[in-house]
Design an enzyme around this catalytic site. Structure first.
Site, mmCIF file in Angstrom:
data_model
loop_
_atom_site.group_PDB
_atom_site.id
_atom_site.type_symbol
_atom_site.label_atom_id
_atom_site.label_comp_id
_atom_site.label_asym_id
_atom_site.label_seq_id
_atom_site.Cartn_x
_atom_site.Cartn_y
_atom_site.Cartn_z
ATOM 1 N N GLY A 162 0.808 -1.204 0.000
ATOM 2 C CA GLY A 162 0.000 0.000 0.000
ATOM 3 C C GLY A 162 0.842 1.255 0.000
ATOM 4 O O GLY A 162 1.948 1.291 0.563
ATOM 5 N N SER A 163 0.341 2.308 -0.629
ATOM 6 C CA SER A 163 1.021 3.600 -0.585
ATOM 7 C C SER A 163 0.798 4.237 0.785
ATOM 8 O O SER A 163 -0.047 3.811 1.570
ATOM 9 C CB SER A 163 0.486 4.500 -1.690
ATOM 10 O OG SER A 163 0.780 3.950 -2.965
ATOM 11 N N GLY A 164 1.565 5.282 1.066
ATOM 12 C CA GLY A 164 1.504 5.926 2.364
ATOM 13 C C GLY A 164 2.658 5.559 3.267
ATOM 14 O O GLY A 164 2.779 6.091 4.368
ATOM 15 N N HIS A 165 3.536 4.624 2.786
ATOM 16 C CA HIS A 165 4.688 4.196 3.577
ATOM 17 C C HIS A 165 5.991 4.780 3.039
ATOM 18 O O HIS A 165 7.075 4.378 3.485
ATOM 19 C CB HIS A 165 4.801 2.669 3.583
ATOM 20 C CG HIS A 165 3.576 1.969 4.039
ATOM 21 N ND1 HIS A 165 2.941 2.275 5.223
ATOM 22 C CD2 HIS A 165 2.846 0.983 3.468
ATOM 23 C CE1 HIS A 165 1.887 1.488 5.369
ATOM 24 N NE2 HIS A 165 1.798 0.703 4.311
ATOM 25 N N LYS A 216 5.641 -7.978 2.584
ATOM 26 C CA LYS A 216 5.306 -7.736 3.987
ATOM 27 C C LYS A 216 4.117 -8.617 4.369
ATOM 28 O O LYS A 216 3.180 -8.795 3.570
ATOM 29 C CB LYS A 216 4.967 -6.263 4.222
ATOM 30 C CG LYS A 216 6.096 -5.300 3.875
ATOM 31 C CD LYS A 216 5.812 -3.889 4.321
ATOM 32 C CE LYS A 216 4.536 -3.303 3.746
ATOM 33 N NZ LYS A 216 4.523 -3.255 2.274
ATOM 34 N N ASP A 256 -1.503 -8.301 0.794
ATOM 35 C CA ASP A 256 -0.231 -8.419 0.087
ATOM 36 C C ASP A 256 0.101 -9.882 -0.182
ATOM 37 O O ASP A 256 0.514 -10.254 -1.294
ATOM 38 C CB ASP A 256 0.894 -7.782 0.914
ATOM 39 C CG ASP A 256 0.773 -6.274 1.013
ATOM 40 O OD1 ASP A 256 -0.219 -5.729 0.492
ATOM 41 O OD2 ASP A 256 1.648 -5.644 1.618
ATOM 42 N N HIS A 312 -0.106 0.790 9.122
ATOM 43 C CA HIS A 312 -1.324 1.218 8.432
ATOM 44 C C HIS A 312 -2.245 1.983 9.381
ATOM 45 O O HIS A 312 -3.430 2.146 9.105
ATOM 46 C CB HIS A 312 -2.079 0.014 7.860
ATOM 47 C CG HIS A 312 -1.290 -0.766 6.867
ATOM 48 N ND1 HIS A 312 -0.565 -1.884 7.219
ATOM 49 C CD2 HIS A 312 -1.084 -0.587 5.549
ATOM 50 C CE1 HIS A 312 0.040 -2.365 6.151
ATOM 51 N NE2 HIS A 312 -0.256 -1.596 5.122
#
Length: 571
Positions: free
Chosen positions: A53-56, A104, A109, A218
């Site tokens: 996921g994006s945001g990391h 991860k 995922d 998250h």
């Protein structure tokens, strides 16, 4: 809602921006979305693919290039990538020896990478997987899911990237990755949740002074909440928990101090120094201490610690060169560098101690400042940079420590602490005030003589004006000090003669509160213009509180007429 992300295709737009920032390094494929390194190392036979996921960010895209990953599949914010993204990125990145997936341990995922792997095998492309599961907070015996994958992913990707550039096979890379994961553990804490991109509000709330211990990347809540301890105690607790979970092994570790999005570099480097001390206490040597934001949770205010027990040759893999957007600190520590700095012994001080003097005033002022520090901070945030409350409290604490260690007079200790150790604009100016007041402080418990105190206040006022240029009406500490000096110099009624400090404190309070009607013309408050009107100057309030403390100590009966410190600063 999101404040600055585009409403349409935010992840794709960000991917294009990353490629523009690193021309010639990255190519972006939009349908399906994945990013690929343009120039992999010629010795590499196995493609490395990761994503999530994006945001990391900067995970995983920051490690795209030589010495890192061959392709990255970004999902939507906090959502796993689709198996088609992973499949097509893997086809594009696969070398003659196949492709390795670095995943991860999150359900979405895992499933999408597994489906992509099935499709690759069907096409005859060799594929293997390294599953990162380093989060000790989710290490529950009854969990079918297992530990989450968090910041140790950075270590895995960096070490495997270096090994792949040396021509390691798919089997060798998979085995090495499994060993790195087995020897890595992480734990994270947060003081504030990330901002929800859809609502613009924190994803969850924490009371002041409370931490979530064991949060996920998250924005998952921690496994428990704890009272916020001093940072050295928090680092000790986290490090001890990590060593309880780490398998036995070598006496060398790689330590990552990872910011979760809103933790400053200043904080992360300080945590790194504290972590170094704890590692020494555990009898291990850090080969590298790596502070920075590497695996964010959008803008969460928190950090994680990751420890990896190193095996032979891993330090060299960490130090291997890269050509990626993220430049990881690659220099390794020698044994001398890794040793904690020796503690500094307290040496002799220059302050000449008085027998008692104004120590009681110092103690009273310290108590008052502690009580109103947050109020002063809030006021300073409205008109400046928000550091005044902490600077004032820190200076007073130093003065108390100095007085305890040397027996120094309280006002003299305040003068030395603020002149020599408190920075910023107001710190040294307060030091001048304390210096002049110290010169007239008796060597016993008696109050300073009114005439001497008036002269000291006038002298301090003149010194502050010479140094800073501030005059009455500029909305500074002068607006409290000037009426105080005037009140001390006056001898026009019996009450002021009988209780000069209380009268002076009343004048100081009136002057300080009156600054709320002024437009600042000095200091950082002058930059905000009319926005500062209605906010009393924090420095002027601190002067008023000093004279309140003096009146409390030397004129306790009369001082009951003064407003409470909390009321004075509550605006």
């Amino acid at each position: 809602m999101s404040y600055f992300l585009p409403e349409t295709d935010p992840v794709l737009t960000a991917a294009r921006g990353l490629a523009l920032a690193h021309p010639g390094l990255i190519e972006v494929h939009s349908s399906p979305l994945y990013l690929r390194a343009r120039a992999p190392h010629p010795e590499r036979t196995v493609g490395l693919v990761s994503g999530g996921g994006s945001g990391h960010e900067p995970l995983h895209t920051g490690l795209l290039g030589r010495g890192g990953l061959d392709a990255v599949c970004p999902g939507e914010i906090f959502a796993s990538p689709h198996n088609r993204q992973i499949y097509e990125a893997s086809v594009a990145a696969a070398g003659s020896g196949g492709v390795l997936h670095i995943v991860k341990n999150y359900t979405g995922d895992v499933i999408n990478f597994q489906i992509a792997a099935e499709r690759l095998r069907h096409d005859g492309i060799p594929v293997a997987r390294v599953l990162v599961d380093d989060d000790l907070a989710t290490d529950a015996a009854d969990s079918a899911t297992g530990r989450r994958g968090t910041a140790a992913t950075v270590v895995v990707e960096k070490l495997l990237g270096a090994a792949a550039d040396r021509g390691a096979s798919l089997e060798e890379l998979a085995a090495l990755g499994a060993e790195i994961v087995a020897r890595s553990r992480s734990v994270a804490v947060a003081a504030r949740a990330q901002t929800s991109p859809t609502t613009g509000n924190p994803a969850f709330t924490l009371d002041p002074g409370i931490l979530d211990y064991g949060v996920g990347i998250h924005g998952e809540r921690g496994t428990r909440t704890i009272a916020h301890p001093p940072i050295d105690e928090l680092v000790r607790r986290m490090t001890d928990d990590l060593f309880d979970a780490l398998p036995a092994g070598s006496g060398e570790v790689l330590a990552v101090v990872n910011g979760l999005g809103a933790t400053t570099s200043l904080e992360l480097h300080a945590i790194g120094a504290l972590l170094n001390e704890r590692l020494a206490a555990h009898g291990v040597r850090p080969v590298a201490i790596v502070p920075g934001t590497y695996t964010a949770a959008l803008d969460m205010a928190g950090f994680s610690l990751t420890l990896t027990r190193l095996e032979e040759g891993w330090a060299e893999l960490w130090a291997a060169p890269t050509d990626t957007p993220l430049v990881l600190p690659h220099r390794t520590l020698t044994a001398d560098h890794a040793a904690p700095a020796p503690s500094q012994a307290v040496g002799p001080r220059t302050v000449e101690p008085h027998a008692q003097g104004s120590r009681a005033v110092l103690d009273r002022y310290a108590l008052i400042v502690t009580q109103v520090r947050d109020n002063l901070t809030r006021l300073d945030q409205l008109v400046g940079d928000g550091d005044f409350g902490d600077n004032l409290a820190g200076g007073v604490r130093r003065a108390v420590k100095l007085a305890d260690e040397t027996g120094a007079d309280g006002m003299a200790a305040l003068a030395e602490a603020f002149l020599n150790e408190v920075g910023g604009t107001s710190g040294p100016l307060f030091g001048l005030l304390f210096q002049h007041l110290a010169a007239v402080s008796p060597a016993d418990d008696q109050a300073p003589a009114r005439a001497a105190l008036a002269q000291a206040a006038e002298a301090a006022l003149a010194a502050v004006h010479r140094v800073g240029g501030a005059a009455l009406g500029d909305c500074t500490l002068v607006d409290a000090l000037a009426p105080t000096a005037e009140a001390l110099a006056a001898d026009d009624d019996a009450e002021s003669a009988e209780a000069p400090l209380t009268s002076a404190a009343q004048a100081a309070v009136r002057g300080a509160l009156a600054t709320a009607a002024l437009r600042p013309r000095r200091g950082r408050a002058s930059y905000v213009g009319d926005h500062a009107i209605g906010v009393p100057d924090p420095g002027a309030l601190a002067v008023a509180l000093l004279f309140v403390a003096m009146a409390d100590v030397h004129e306790p009966t009369w001082a009951t007429r003064l407003p409470a410190p909390g009321y004075i600063t509550l605006h």
